[in-house]
Design a protein around this motif. Structure first.
Motif, PDB file in Angstrom:
ATOM      1  N   PRO A 111       0.816  -1.223   0.000  1.00 45.26           N
ATOM      2  CA  PRO A 111       0.000   0.000   0.000  1.00 45.26           C
ATOM      3  C   PRO A 111       0.851   1.276   0.000  1.00 45.26           C
ATOM      4  O   PRO A 111       0.410   2.320  -0.456  1.00 45.26           O
ATOM      5  CB  PRO A 111      -0.809  -0.098   1.291  1.00 45.26           C
ATOM      6  CG  PRO A 111      -0.770  -1.529   1.686  1.00 45.26           C
ATOM      7  CD  PRO A 111       0.507  -2.096   1.129  1.00 45.26           C
ATOM      8  N   GLU A 112       2.078   1.175   0.477  1.00 46.86           N
ATOM      9  CA  GLU A 112       2.981   2.337   0.544  1.00 46.86           C
ATOM     10  C   GLU A 112       3.761   2.563  -0.746  1.00 46.86           C
ATOM     11  O   GLU A 112       4.656   3.419  -0.799  1.00 46.86           O
ATOM     12  CB  GLU A 112       3.989   2.136   1.693  1.00 46.86           C
ATOM     13  CG  GLU A 112       3.367   1.978   3.055  1.00 46.86           C
ATOM     14  CD  GLU A 112       2.940   0.551   3.399  1.00 46.86           C
ATOM     15  OE1 GLU A 112       2.419   0.356   4.505  1.00 46.86           O
ATOM     16  OE2 GLU A 112       3.106  -0.377   2.565  1.00 46.86           O
ATOM     17  N   LEU A 113       3.426   1.842  -1.810  1.00 49.35           N
ATOM     18  CA  LEU A 113       4.160   1.943  -3.072  1.00 49.35           C
ATOM     19  C   LEU A 113       4.336   3.387  -3.515  1.00 49.35           C
ATOM     20  O   LEU A 113       3.401   4.184  -3.490  1.00 49.35           O
ATOM     21  CB  LEU A 113       3.418   1.177  -4.188  1.00 49.35           C
ATOM     22  CG  LEU A 113       4.019   1.312  -5.592  1.00 49.35           C
ATOM     23  CD1 LEU A 113       5.362   0.608  -5.687  1.00 49.35           C
ATOM     24  CD2 LEU A 113       3.055   0.769  -6.631  1.00 49.35           C
ATOM     25  N   THR A 114       5.544   3.702  -3.947  1.00 51.98           N
ATOM     26  CA  THR A 114       5.838   4.958  -4.627  1.00 51.98           C
ATOM     27  C   THR A 114       6.426   4.571  -5.988  1.00 51.98           C
ATOM     28  O   THR A 114       7.423   3.847  -6.060  1.00 51.98           O
ATOM     29  CB  THR A 114       6.773   5.868  -3.805  1.00 51.98           C
ATOM     30  OG1 THR A 114       7.053   7.048  -4.563  1.00 51.98           O
ATOM     31  CG2 THR A 114       8.056   5.199  -3.400  1.00 51.98           C
ATOM     32  N   TYR A 115       5.757   4.986  -7.054  1.00 52.44           N
ATOM     33  CA  TYR A 115       6.058   4.530  -8.410  1.00 52.44           C
ATOM     34  C   TYR A 115       6.461   5.745  -9.244  1.00 52.44           C
ATOM     35  O   TYR A 115       5.617   6.529  -9.679  1.00 52.44           O
ATOM     36  CB  TYR A 115       4.819   3.848  -8.979  1.00 52.44           C
ATOM     37  CG  TYR A 115       4.999   3.176 -10.322  1.00 52.44           C
ATOM     38  CD1 TYR A 115       5.307   1.822 -10.399  1.00 52.44           C
ATOM     39  CD2 TYR A 115       4.823   3.882 -11.507  1.00 52.44           C
ATOM     40  CE1 TYR A 115       5.445   1.188 -11.628  1.00 52.44           C
ATOM     41  CE2 TYR A 115       4.956   3.261 -12.732  1.00 52.44           C
ATOM     42  CZ  TYR A 115       5.268   1.913 -12.793  1.00 52.44           C
ATOM     43  OH  TYR A 115       5.401   1.288 -14.009  1.00 52.44           O
ATOM     44  N   GLY A 116       7.766   5.921  -9.450  1.00 54.16           N
ATOM     45  CA  GLY A 116       8.268   7.090 -10.162  1.00 54.16           C
ATOM     46  C   GLY A 116       8.392   6.859 -11.650  1.00 54.16           C
ATOM     47  O   GLY A 116       9.001   5.888 -12.091  1.00 54.16           O
ATOM     48  N   HIS A 117       7.804   7.767 -12.411  1.00 58.75           N
ATOM     49  CA  HIS A 117       7.867   7.721 -13.874  1.00 58.75           C
ATOM     50  C   HIS A 117       9.080   8.509 -14.365  1.00 58.75           C
ATOM     51  O   HIS A 117       9.561   9.411 -13.675  1.00 58.75           O
ATOM     52  CB  HIS A 117       6.595   8.324 -14.477  1.00 58.75           C
ATOM     53  CG  HIS A 117       5.366   7.518 -14.194  1.00 58.75           C
ATOM     54  ND1 HIS A 117       4.953   6.490 -14.999  1.00 58.75           N
ATOM     55  CD2 HIS A 117       4.463   7.584 -13.162  1.00 58.75           C
ATOM     56  CE1 HIS A 117       3.839   5.960 -14.503  1.00 58.75           C
ATOM     57  NE2 HIS A 117       3.523   6.603 -13.390  1.00 58.75           N
ATOM     58  N   ASP A 174       1.020   6.851  -6.395  1.00 58.49           N
ATOM     59  CA  ASP A 174       0.917   6.011  -5.200  1.00 58.49           C
ATOM     60  C   ASP A 174       0.333   4.669  -5.665  1.00 58.49           C
ATOM     61  O   ASP A 174       0.077   4.462  -6.849  1.00 58.49           O
ATOM     62  CB  ASP A 174       0.077   6.670  -4.105  1.00 58.49           C
ATOM     63  CG  ASP A 174      -1.366   6.954  -4.514  1.00 58.49           C
ATOM     64  OD1 ASP A 174      -1.853   6.395  -5.528  1.00 58.49           O
ATOM     65  OD2 ASP A 174      -2.036   7.723  -3.808  1.00 58.49           O
ATOM     66  N   ALA A 175       0.129   3.757  -4.740  1.00 56.51           N
ATOM     67  CA  ALA A 175      -0.351   2.413  -5.098  1.00 56.51           C
ATOM     68  C   ALA A 175      -1.693   2.472  -5.823  1.00 56.51           C
ATOM     69  O   ALA A 175      -1.885   1.809  -6.850  1.00 56.51           O
ATOM     70  CB  ALA A 175      -0.454   1.543  -3.845  1.00 56.51           C
ATOM     71  N   LYS A 176      -2.596   3.267  -5.307  1.00 58.82           N
ATOM     72  CA  LYS A 176      -3.940   3.353  -5.895  1.00 58.82           C
ATOM     73  C   LYS A 176      -3.882   3.891  -7.327  1.00 58.82           C
ATOM     74  O   LYS A 176      -4.511   3.340  -8.236  1.00 58.82           O
ATOM     75  CB  LYS A 176      -4.822   4.246  -5.026  1.00 58.82           C
ATOM     76  CG  LYS A 176      -6.251   4.332  -5.476  1.00 58.82           C
ATOM     77  CD  LYS A 176      -7.068   5.198  -4.541  1.00 58.82           C
ATOM     78  CE  LYS A 176      -8.488   5.339  -5.051  1.00 58.82           C
ATOM     79  NZ  LYS A 176      -9.308   6.195  -4.183  1.00 58.82           N
ATOM     80  N   GLU A 177      -3.120   4.945  -7.540  1.00 58.71           N
ATOM     81  CA  GLU A 177      -3.011   5.547  -8.872  1.00 58.71           C
ATOM     82  C   GLU A 177      -2.306   4.597  -9.849  1.00 58.71           C
ATOM     83  O   GLU A 177      -2.715   4.470 -11.014  1.00 58.71           O
ATOM     84  CB  GLU A 177      -2.247   6.868  -8.779  1.00 58.71           C
ATOM     85  CG  GLU A 177      -2.259   7.676 -10.050  1.00 58.71           C
ATOM     86  CD  GLU A 177      -1.606   9.035  -9.892  1.00 58.71           C
ATOM     87  OE1 GLU A 177      -1.723   9.838 -10.832  1.00 58.71           O
ATOM     88  OE2 GLU A 177      -0.967   9.308  -8.854  1.00 58.71           O
TER      89      GLU A 177
END
Length: 147
Positions: free
Chosen positions: A53-59, A66-69
């Motif tokens: 849930p704490e995912l940070t996903y950098g493009h 974030d995880a939801k997005e």
């Protein structure tokens, strides 16, 4: 006699730790492959099962999901990967954390647009939660060419 027992136990521990590291490397490699397939399919349960849930996903362009997005974009096909090819993958285990680097080449059809190509270098950070590996962080940078 005591020295032989201590030596034998030490030797067995080294073998056990080495085997565990190899098993973790294989498990992280499998998790990374499942993520690749889930990003192509856009299947929500598959995606959610692989991330924290704490995912940070950098493009590569600077935006951070974030995880939801992250999940929503793939499920809705706002980000639509038609193909993803991973090469030059390297996995390093540090305790309950895995650092994965690879080259990422994909064809896209984001939001129904004409197919595009993306070539990136990726850093993934996986965390071991109980007995499974979950994606905690990802950062992409633009790459000049397919490696």
């Amino acid at each position: 006699m005591i020295k032989k027992i201590i030596f034998t136990l030490s030797f067995l521990m080294i073998i056990f730790v080495s085997a565990q590291k190899k098993n973790d490397t294989e498990a992280v490699t499998e998790a990374a492959e499942k993520l690749r397939l889930a990003m192509i399919s856009g299947e929500k349960p598959a995606l959610e099962s692989l991330i924290l849930p704490e995912l940070t996903y950098g493009h590569s362009g600077g935006h951070i999901d974030d995880a939801k997005e992250f999940v929503e974009k793939l499920v809705s096909k706002k980000s639509d990967f038609v193909t993803i090819e991973i090469t030059n993958q390297n996995v390093q285990i540090v305790g309950n954390t895995a650092i994965v680097r690879h080259h990422f080449y994909a064809t896209t059809a984001d939001a129904g647009k004409a197919p595009g190509d993306v070539t990136l270098d990726i850093l993934l950070v996986w965390a071991k939660v109980k007995n499974s590996w979950k994606l905690l962080a990802r950062q992409a940078v633009k790459s000049e060419k397919k490696k």
